[in-house]
Design a protein around this motif. Sequence first.
Motif, PDB file in Angstrom:
ATOM      1  N   PHE A 418      67.076  90.308  77.496  1.00 39.20           N
ATOM      2  CA  PHE A 418      67.797  89.628  78.574  1.00 39.20           C
ATOM      3  C   PHE A 418      66.944  88.677  79.420  1.00 39.20           C
ATOM      4  O   PHE A 418      67.488  87.866  80.160  1.00 39.20           O
ATOM      5  N   TRP A 419      65.598  88.788  79.375  1.00 40.84           N
ATOM      6  CA  TRP A 419      64.772  87.934  80.221  1.00 40.84           C
ATOM      7  C   TRP A 419      63.680  87.268  79.385  1.00 40.84           C
ATOM      8  O   TRP A 419      62.732  87.916  78.958  1.00 40.84           O
ATOM      9  N   LYS A 420      63.824  85.976  79.166  1.00 44.83           N
ATOM     10  CA  LYS A 420      62.903  85.231  78.307  1.00 44.83           C
ATOM     11  C   LYS A 420      61.467  85.232  78.824  1.00 44.83           C
ATOM     12  O   LYS A 420      60.518  85.085  78.064  1.00 44.83           O
ATOM     13  N   LYS A 421      61.302  85.393  80.138  1.00 42.79           N
ATOM     14  CA  LYS A 421      59.969  85.294  80.732  1.00 42.79           C
ATOM     15  C   LYS A 421      59.160  86.595  80.629  1.00 42.79           C
ATOM     16  O   LYS A 421      58.026  86.657  81.076  1.00 42.79           O
ATOM     17  N   THR A 422      59.752  87.634  80.076  1.00 42.02           N
ATOM     18  CA  THR A 422      59.011  88.888  79.883  1.00 42.02           C
ATOM     19  C   THR A 422      57.841  88.634  78.951  1.00 42.02           C
ATOM     20  O   THR A 422      57.997  88.048  77.882  1.00 42.02           O
ATOM     21  N   SER A 489      53.525  83.161  74.648  1.00 39.36           N
ATOM     22  CA  SER A 489      53.907  82.322  73.500  1.00 39.36           C
ATOM     23  C   SER A 489      54.127  83.115  72.216  1.00 39.36           C
ATOM     24  O   SER A 489      54.048  82.587  71.129  1.00 39.36           O
ATOM     25  N   GLN A 490      54.380  84.415  72.356  1.00 38.54           N
ATOM     26  CA  GLN A 490      54.522  85.280  71.177  1.00 38.54           C
ATOM     27  C   GLN A 490      55.923  85.235  70.564  1.00 38.54           C
ATOM     28  O   GLN A 490      56.116  85.562  69.408  1.00 38.54           O
ATOM     29  N   ASN A 491      56.918  84.853  71.355  1.00 39.99           N
ATOM     30  CA  ASN A 491      58.320  84.972  70.929  1.00 39.99           C
ATOM     31  C   ASN A 491      58.674  83.961  69.835  1.00 39.99           C
ATOM     32  O   ASN A 491      58.582  82.753  70.036  1.00 39.99           O
ATOM     33  N   VAL A 492      59.085  84.467  68.664  1.00 42.51           N
ATOM     34  CA  VAL A 492      59.531  83.584  67.581  1.00 42.51           C
ATOM     35  C   VAL A 492      61.029  83.756  67.312  1.00 42.51           C
ATOM     36  O   VAL A 492      61.551  83.263  66.318  1.00 42.51           O
ATOM     37  N   LEU A 493      61.715  84.468  68.201  1.00 39.26           N
ATOM     38  CA  LEU A 493      63.152  84.687  68.035  1.00 39.26           C
ATOM     39  C   LEU A 493      63.942  83.562  68.694  1.00 39.26           C
ATOM     40  O   LEU A 493      63.565  83.064  69.754  1.00 39.26           O
ATOM     41  N   ASP A 494      65.025  83.176  68.071  1.00 40.38           N
ATOM     42  CA  ASP A 494      65.900  82.134  68.622  1.00 40.38           C
ATOM     43  C   ASP A 494      67.313  82.702  68.750  1.00 40.38           C
ATOM     44  O   ASP A 494      67.980  82.985  67.761  1.00 40.38           O
ATOM     45  N   PHE A 495      67.759  82.902  69.988  1.00 43.85           N
ATOM     46  CA  PHE A 495      69.078  83.486  70.236  1.00 43.85           C
ATOM     47  C   PHE A 495      70.126  82.421  70.590  1.00 43.85           C
ATOM     48  O   PHE A 495      71.195  82.735  71.086  1.00 43.85           O
ATOM     49  N   SER A 496      69.818  81.150  70.334  1.00 43.05           N
ATOM     50  CA  SER A 496      70.708  80.075  70.795  1.00 43.05           C
ATOM     51  C   SER A 496      71.974  79.925  69.952  1.00 43.05           C
ATOM     52  O   SER A 496      72.980  79.415  70.424  1.00 43.05           O
ATOM     53  N   ASN A 497      71.926  80.379  68.696  1.00 38.68           N
ATOM     54  CA  ASN A 497      73.094  80.193  67.813  1.00 38.68           C
ATOM     55  C   ASN A 497      73.663  81.532  67.331  1.00 38.68           C
ATOM     56  O   ASN A 497      73.961  81.717  66.156  1.00 38.68           O
ATOM     57  N   LEU A 498      73.798  82.479  68.248  1.00 38.82           N
ATOM     58  CA  LEU A 498      74.304  83.794  67.867  1.00 38.82           C
ATOM     59  C   LEU A 498      75.784  83.722  67.493  1.00 38.82           C
ATOM     60  O   LEU A 498      76.565  82.985  68.114  1.00 38.82           O
ATOM     61  N   VAL A 499      76.159  84.511  66.495  1.00 39.58           N
ATOM     62  CA  VAL A 499      77.568  84.586  66.090  1.00 39.58           C
ATOM     63  C   VAL A 499      78.329  85.430  67.113  1.00 39.58           C
ATOM     64  O   VAL A 499      77.896  86.529  67.474  1.00 39.58           O
ATOM     65  N   LYS A 500      79.452  84.929  67.589  1.00 37.04           N
ATOM     66  CA  LYS A 500      80.237  85.662  68.577  1.00 37.04           C
ATOM     67  C   LYS A 500      81.170  86.657  67.883  1.00 37.04           C
ATOM     68  O   LYS A 500      81.618  86.424  66.760  1.00 37.04           O
ATOM     69  N   PRO A 501      81.452  87.776  68.546  1.00 36.44           N
ATOM     70  CA  PRO A 501      82.371  88.759  67.958  1.00 36.44           C
ATOM     71  C   PRO A 501      83.734  88.153  67.656  1.00 36.44           C
ATOM     72  O   PRO A 501      84.230  87.305  68.403  1.00 36.44           O
ATOM     73  N   SER A 502      84.362  88.602  66.564  1.00 39.91           N
ATOM     74  CA  SER A 502      85.684  88.093  66.191  1.00 39.91           C
ATOM     75  C   SER A 502      86.764  88.709  67.070  1.00 39.91           C
ATOM     76  O   SER A 502      86.537  89.684  67.792  1.00 39.91           O
ATOM     77  N   ARG A 503      87.962  88.159  66.970  1.00 39.83           N
ATOM     78  CA  ARG A 503      89.090  88.674  67.748  1.00 39.83           C
ATOM     79  C   ARG A 503      89.391  90.128  67.366  1.00 39.83           C
ATOM     80  O   ARG A 503      89.707  90.949  68.230  1.00 39.83           O
ATOM     81  N   THR A 504      89.291  90.446  66.077  1.00 39.68           N
ATOM     82  CA  THR A 504      89.543  91.826  65.612  1.00 39.68           C
ATOM     83  C   THR A 504      88.603  92.806  66.294  1.00 39.68           C
ATOM     84  O   THR A 504      89.010  93.884  66.749  1.00 39.68           O
ATOM     85  N   VAL A 505      87.326  92.430  66.368  1.00 39.82           N
ATOM     86  CA  VAL A 505      86.327  93.287  67.016  1.00 39.82           C
ATOM     87  C   VAL A 505      86.703  93.519  68.478  1.00 39.82           C
ATOM     88  O   VAL A 505      86.695  94.656  68.968  1.00 39.82           O
ATOM     89  N   TYR A 506      87.053  92.454  69.176  1.00 44.36           N
ATOM     90  CA  TYR A 506      87.406  92.585  70.595  1.00 44.36           C
ATOM     91  C   TYR A 506      88.665  93.427  70.790  1.00 44.36           C
ATOM     92  O   TYR A 506      88.757  94.226  71.742  1.00 44.36           O
ATOM     93  N   VAL A 507      89.649  93.293  69.891  1.00 44.55           N
ATOM     94  CA  VAL A 507      90.887  94.076  70.005  1.00 44.55           C
ATOM     95  C   VAL A 507      90.591  95.572  69.889  1.00 44.55           C
ATOM     96  O   VAL A 507      91.064  96.382  70.703  1.00 44.55           O
ATOM     97  N   PHE A 508      89.792  95.949  68.876  1.00 49.18           N
ATOM     98  CA  PHE A 508      89.480  97.370  68.684  1.00 49.18           C
ATOM     99  C   PHE A 508      88.659  97.929  69.845  1.00 49.18           C
ATOM    100  O   PHE A 508      88.852  99.074  70.260  1.00 49.18           O
TER     101      PHE A 508
END
Length: 526
Positions: A418-422, A489-508
């Motif tokens: 949740f915090w990029k500056k960690t 400068s250790q972070n090599v993860l990119d969270f900018s293009n995360l797949v969002k949950p589908s409508r089915t997932v949200y309904v359940f």
Amino acid sequence: MYSILEPIDFIVVAAYLVIIIGLGFWVSFRKKKDTGENLFLAGHSLGWSSIGFTMWGTNVGPSMLIASASIGFTTGMVAGNFSWYAFLFIFLLAVVFAPRYLGARVLTLPEFMGKRFGQSTRSILAWYTIVTVLISWLSLTLFAGGILVSQILDLPLWGSVMVLIAIAAFFTIAGGLEAIAFTNVFQMILLIVVSLALTVVGVMKAGGPVAVYEAVPGEYWNLLRPLDDPHYPWAAILLGYPIMGVWFWCTDQSMVQSVLGAKSLKQGQLGANFTAWLKILDVPLFILPGIVCFILYPELENPDTAYMTMVTRLFPAGMTGLVMAVLIAALVSTIDSALNSLSTVFTMDIYVKKVKPDATQKEIVKMGRIVTVVGSLIAIGCSLAIDSIKGLNLFDVFQSVLSFIAPPMSVVFLFGVFWKKTTTRAANLILTVGTAFSIGTGILYLWVFPSAIYDFWPHFLLLSFYIFVILSVLAFLISYFDKNAEFRSQNVLDFSNLVKPSRTVYVFWLLLIVVMVSLYVFFNGH
């Protein structure tokens, strides 16, 4: 107490164990070897139902079953929070952590943290994993199993623990680990059927559902209790359980592994949702037998024997033996799996990675066996130390020990996501110094100045929350004032293009949230 056991019960136990060992030989000869993702993550082929049953089955073992009946006997429904409140953190896994884990394409959570904070953090997490496996999966299971075997065979705890370790070692030698994995689904189904049968028979003997409802104090049916409640005040549950919930459901490799093996993010998210639905069953299957035992056998001196008391007094000879056999075999399964995990993490992440990168296959196998033996000896010592904890029943022992393991891991993963500056320095200090502080506090609470004698301690769940807050403040301050570019400068993860949950997932998930809120409203009007 157990003079009513018949020879047929012990014959059934022996026959069941022999069959499992026979399966071990058969499976070990016919199973083809596999490596990499196919071995660890089932080739990313798991659907929602497999994920749900696997996560629930990993969580619901014989040790939890025995402990849940114990707390049901003494306090009623309040322990249901540890099953029902979990839905929030399983939801967090589904919508926050799972997209990031699957997007990073990792095999393990230490690998994920390595991509976020660097290899130093990954190495520290390997040691952290060893400690948590040793305590949470091995020692606590061995302790609960020792109590069970001591009830069955009338042995002291140390003797019962030795019997369990010996059986586990014998299974391993006989190729039984693969066999137990092969039969684990069958064993879990059998455990569920047995517990359901026990609940139904017990409720009928107590006069039916209405009679059970009226036979215990009203607070037995309350999920949230007043602030002055000596067992589980609502503030302890509300503030303390989330620390454990984040660690257990979102960051523990054993729990998350099946989601990592999902064929798609949607299947992983629906699988987590299915797990949360299954958790609703924990209360009627595992806590209600303890409440019924309180009605039928109020004279019981040791609540930890509630489950076995119900089994031996309500089930006929032979059936009792079958229950014992399933419990013992499932306990051995957990112990074997924990020993295997311990051996794998130490051998591959520490010995091969750091000590001897050019180790031959023979040396790796030898080291794995040495670690298994050493891990067994340490676990025996830990389980006997856990037995010396005074003033807590089995369920409280489990939850208190876990509440002191959880804070550092929860802080590092929440800050990391949740915090990029960690910074790496903050994560590493929390995982080392923070872990020593958290577990050290637990040792003081449980052994040095036990809470049963010294009343200045807050509830262990509140203590877990306070430790979490202290470590969170430290993580923030260290990261904020850390000017070293290397640690940023250790972070090599990119969270900018995360797949969002589908409508089915949200309904359940929406349906589940409605059901859970309704349950909490219903079980707080007494």
